[in-house]
Scaffold this motif. Structure first.
Motif, mmCIF file in Angstrom:
data_model
loop_
_atom_site.group_PDB
_atom_site.id
_atom_site.type_symbol
_atom_site.label_atom_id
_atom_site.label_comp_id
_atom_site.label_asym_id
_atom_site.label_seq_id
_atom_site.Cartn_x
_atom_site.Cartn_y
_atom_site.Cartn_z
ATOM 1 N N PHE A 162 0.832 -1.206 0.000
ATOM 2 C CA PHE A 162 0.000 0.000 0.000
ATOM 3 C C PHE A 162 0.864 1.252 0.000
ATOM 4 C CE2 PHE A 162 -2.018 3.495 2.193
ATOM 5 C CZ PHE A 162 -3.302 3.547 1.654
ATOM 6 N N SER A 163 1.840 1.302 0.899
ATOM 7 C CA SER A 163 2.696 2.488 1.041
ATOM 8 C C SER A 163 3.458 2.794 -0.242
ATOM 9 C CB SER A 163 3.690 2.283 2.198
ATOM 10 O OG SER A 163 3.009 2.083 3.422
ATOM 11 N N ASN A 164 3.971 1.763 -0.885
ATOM 12 C CA ASN A 164 4.711 1.963 -2.136
ATOM 13 C C ASN A 164 3.827 2.510 -3.250
ATOM 14 O OD1 ASN A 164 7.364 1.167 -1.414
ATOM 15 N ND2 ASN A 164 6.755 -0.987 -1.477
ATOM 16 N N GLN A 165 2.556 2.161 -3.230
ATOM 17 C CA GLN A 165 1.642 2.592 -4.282
ATOM 18 C C GLN A 165 1.147 4.024 -4.116
ATOM 19 O OE1 GLN A 165 -1.501 -0.321 -4.320
ATOM 20 N NE2 GLN A 165 -0.144 -1.979 -4.979
ATOM 21 N N THR A 166 1.343 4.604 -2.936
ATOM 22 C CA THR A 166 0.842 5.960 -2.700
ATOM 23 C C THR A 166 1.670 7.024 -3.408
ATOM 24 O OG1 THR A 166 2.193 6.274 -0.699
ATOM 25 C CG2 THR A 166 -0.019 5.299 -0.418
ATOM 26 N N HIS A 167 2.948 6.732 -3.690
ATOM 27 C CA HIS A 167 3.882 7.701 -4.282
ATOM 28 C C HIS A 167 4.060 8.924 -3.380
ATOM 29 C CE1 HIS A 167 3.695 5.234 -7.836
ATOM 30 N NE2 HIS A 167 2.406 5.489 -7.999
ATOM 31 N N LEU A 168 3.924 8.715 -2.073
ATOM 32 C CA LEU A 168 4.091 9.801 -1.112
ATOM 33 C C LEU A 168 5.360 9.650 -0.281
ATOM 34 C CD1 LEU A 168 0.399 10.028 0.192
ATOM 35 C CD2 LEU A 168 1.571 11.693 -1.278
ATOM 36 N N LEU A 169 6.149 8.641 -0.593
ATOM 37 C CA LEU A 169 7.354 8.363 0.191
ATOM 38 C C LEU A 169 8.555 9.123 -0.362
ATOM 39 C CD1 LEU A 169 7.000 4.476 0.495
ATOM 40 C CD2 LEU A 169 6.188 6.214 2.103
ATOM 41 N N ASP A 170 9.407 9.583 0.525
ATOM 42 C CA ASP A 170 10.677 10.162 0.091
ATOM 43 C C ASP A 170 11.608 9.033 -0.345
ATOM 44 O OD1 ASP A 170 12.714 9.708 2.675
ATOM 45 O OD2 ASP A 170 10.589 9.817 3.186
ATOM 46 N N LYS A 171 12.706 9.384 -0.974
ATOM 47 C CA LYS A 171 13.597 8.375 -1.558
ATOM 48 C C LYS A 171 14.175 7.429 -0.513
ATOM 49 C CE LYS A 171 14.928 11.145 -5.577
ATOM 50 N NZ LYS A 171 16.034 11.818 -6.288
ATOM 51 N N GLN A 172 14.554 7.971 0.640
ATOM 52 C CA GLN A 172 15.132 7.130 1.679
ATOM 53 C C GLN A 172 14.130 6.105 2.202
ATOM 54 O OE1 GLN A 172 16.745 9.717 4.703
ATOM 55 N NE2 GLN A 172 18.646 10.066 3.570
ATOM 56 N N THR A 173 12.878 6.535 2.347
ATOM 57 C CA THR A 173 11.854 5.606 2.835
ATOM 58 C C THR A 173 11.495 4.577 1.770
ATOM 59 O OG1 THR A 173 10.971 7.388 4.230
ATOM 60 C CG2 THR A 173 9.600 5.421 3.966
ATOM 61 N N GLU A 174 11.532 4.977 0.510
ATOM 62 C CA GLU A 174 11.317 4.012 -0.574
ATOM 63 C C GLU A 174 12.386 2.926 -0.522
ATOM 64 O OE1 GLU A 174 11.319 6.191 -4.219
ATOM 65 O OE2 GLU A 174 9.188 6.696 -4.112
ATOM 66 N N ARG A 175 13.617 3.338 -0.291
ATOM 67 C CA ARG A 175 14.728 2.388 -0.175
ATOM 68 C C ARG A 175 14.508 1.459 1.021
ATOM 69 N NH1 ARG A 175 18.371 -0.904 -2.344
ATOM 70 N NH2 ARG A 175 20.224 -1.151 -1.043
ATOM 71 N N LEU A 176 14.062 2.036 2.129
ATOM 72 C CA LEU A 176 13.774 1.247 3.330
ATOM 73 C C LEU A 176 12.727 0.185 3.031
ATOM 74 C CD1 LEU A 176 13.739 0.874 6.553
ATOM 75 C CD2 LEU A 176 11.769 2.411 6.452
ATOM 76 N N MET A 177 11.629 0.589 2.395
ATOM 77 C CA MET A 177 10.541 -0.343 2.092
ATOM 78 C C MET A 177 11.032 -1.472 1.179
ATOM 79 S SD MET A 177 7.854 0.859 3.662
ATOM 80 C CE MET A 177 6.977 2.340 4.199
ATOM 81 N N TYR A 178 11.917 -1.127 0.251
ATOM 82 C CA TYR A 178 12.458 -2.124 -0.666
ATOM 83 C C TYR A 178 13.301 -3.149 0.090
ATOM 84 C CZ TYR A 178 14.998 -4.043 -4.693
ATOM 85 O OH TYR A 178 15.546 -4.894 -5.641
ATOM 86 N N LEU A 179 14.114 -2.667 1.026
ATOM 87 C CA LEU A 179 14.943 -3.565 1.830
ATOM 88 C C LEU A 179 14.087 -4.457 2.728
ATOM 89 C CD1 LEU A 179 17.825 -1.143 2.908
ATOM 90 C CD2 LEU A 179 18.004 -3.059 1.316
ATOM 91 N N VAL A 180 13.054 -3.882 3.325
ATOM 92 C CA VAL A 180 12.168 -4.656 4.194
ATOM 93 C C VAL A 180 11.454 -5.741 3.398
ATOM 94 C CG1 VAL A 180 10.101 -4.570 5.652
ATOM 95 C CG2 VAL A 180 11.827 -2.776 5.849
ATOM 96 N N SER A 181 11.011 -5.404 2.187
ATOM 97 C CA SER A 181 10.332 -6.383 1.336
ATOM 98 C C SER A 181 11.255 -7.547 0.989
ATOM 99 C CB SER A 181 9.836 -5.713 0.049
ATOM 100 O OG SER A 181 8.835 -4.755 0.334
ATOM 101 N N GLN A 182 12.531 -7.254 0.784
ATOM 102 C CA GLN A 182 13.504 -8.318 0.513
ATOM 103 C C GLN A 182 13.801 -9.118 1.782
ATOM 104 O OE1 GLN A 182 16.724 -7.547 -2.587
ATOM 105 N NE2 GLN A 182 16.324 -5.481 -1.856
#
Length: 235
Positions: A158-178
């Motif tokens: 959900f969070s990734n689809q909002t396009h409201l995340l800053d770049k650092q948080t996008e990176r965080l979400m990507y790492l958590v997903s992995q």
């Protein structure tokens, strides 16, 4: 317990400020740390305040890591997880009943929807910080509560689809997903915050430093030296 009171779950400031901007309809454009330029003043402010909130959360994580007892850390993470997933679940219900669809719907103007949106983004990112830095504790906790694991999978998407995340948080979400094997891991994936990864980095750094020192010694030995022979020239 001040960690929980002061850092998590409070989104009132974001919602209130965004409501004020909606009323004023400012025309400024702010790019901030997000990858895309947003032309909605309320959305710009939402992202700006979210970035500020993330800094506060990272400070809280540092305090959590400073606790020198595994048992205390485990207890604290359990308490945090209980609240985090309770908030995410209730906010999910609010958003789904509002009809908000991340990536498709326009930025919400309803205060309750804004509040729920901020709650999901903040708490997902916050628990992601904890999961990467305390993976053994976090994995154990969400494994014991399968519904939390399922909810975290949902909130990450959900969070990734909002396009409201800053770049650092996008990176965080990507790492958590992995880390959770939600997405396929990169061939060279390593949790950059894990103790084993840090130990490996320290080992490599130590090897590099020793290599540099050895090279310097070799260069010193190869340098020009005074002749040890007797002076035979004539004055």
């Amino acid at each position: 317990m001040c960690l929980r009171r002061n850092v998590i779950f409070h989104t009132t400031a974001i919602v209130t400020c965004c409501s004020v901007v909606l009323a004023l309809q400012s025309t400024e454009y702010v790019q901030e740390n997000s990858g895309k330029l947003k032309d909605d003043p309320a959305e710009q402010l939402f992202v700006r305040l979210f970035i500020k909130r993330r800094k506060e959360q990272l400070d809280a994580v540092k305090r959590l890591l400073a606790i020198d007892s595994y048992e205390k850390q485990n207890k604290m993470v359990s308490v945090i997880a209980e609240k985090v997933f309770s908030v995410i679940q209730s906010s999910r219900v609010t958003l789904e009943s509002s009809g908000y669809i991340p990536g498709s719907s326009s930025f919400p103007k309803d205060e309750n929807t804004l509040h729920a949106l901020a709650n999901i983004l903040e708490n997902t990112a916050f628990f992601g910080d904890i999961l990467l830095r305390l993976p053994n504790i976090s994995h154990k906790i969400i494994t014991l509560k399968h519904e939390w694991e399922v909810l975290l999978h949902w909130s990450l998407g959900f969070s990734n689809q909002t396009h409201l995340l800053d770049k650092q948080t996008e990176r965080l979400m990507y790492l958590v997903s992995q880390e959770l094997n939600i997405t396929e891991r990169d061939p060279d994936y390593q949790n950059p915050y894990s103790r084993s990864h840090k130990k490996e980095q320290n080992r490599e750094q130590s090897v590099q430093q020793n290599t540099v020192k050895k090279n310097r010694k070799k260069e010193y030995k190869k340098g020009p030296r005074m002749s040890s022979g007797a002076f035979t020239g004539e004055l």
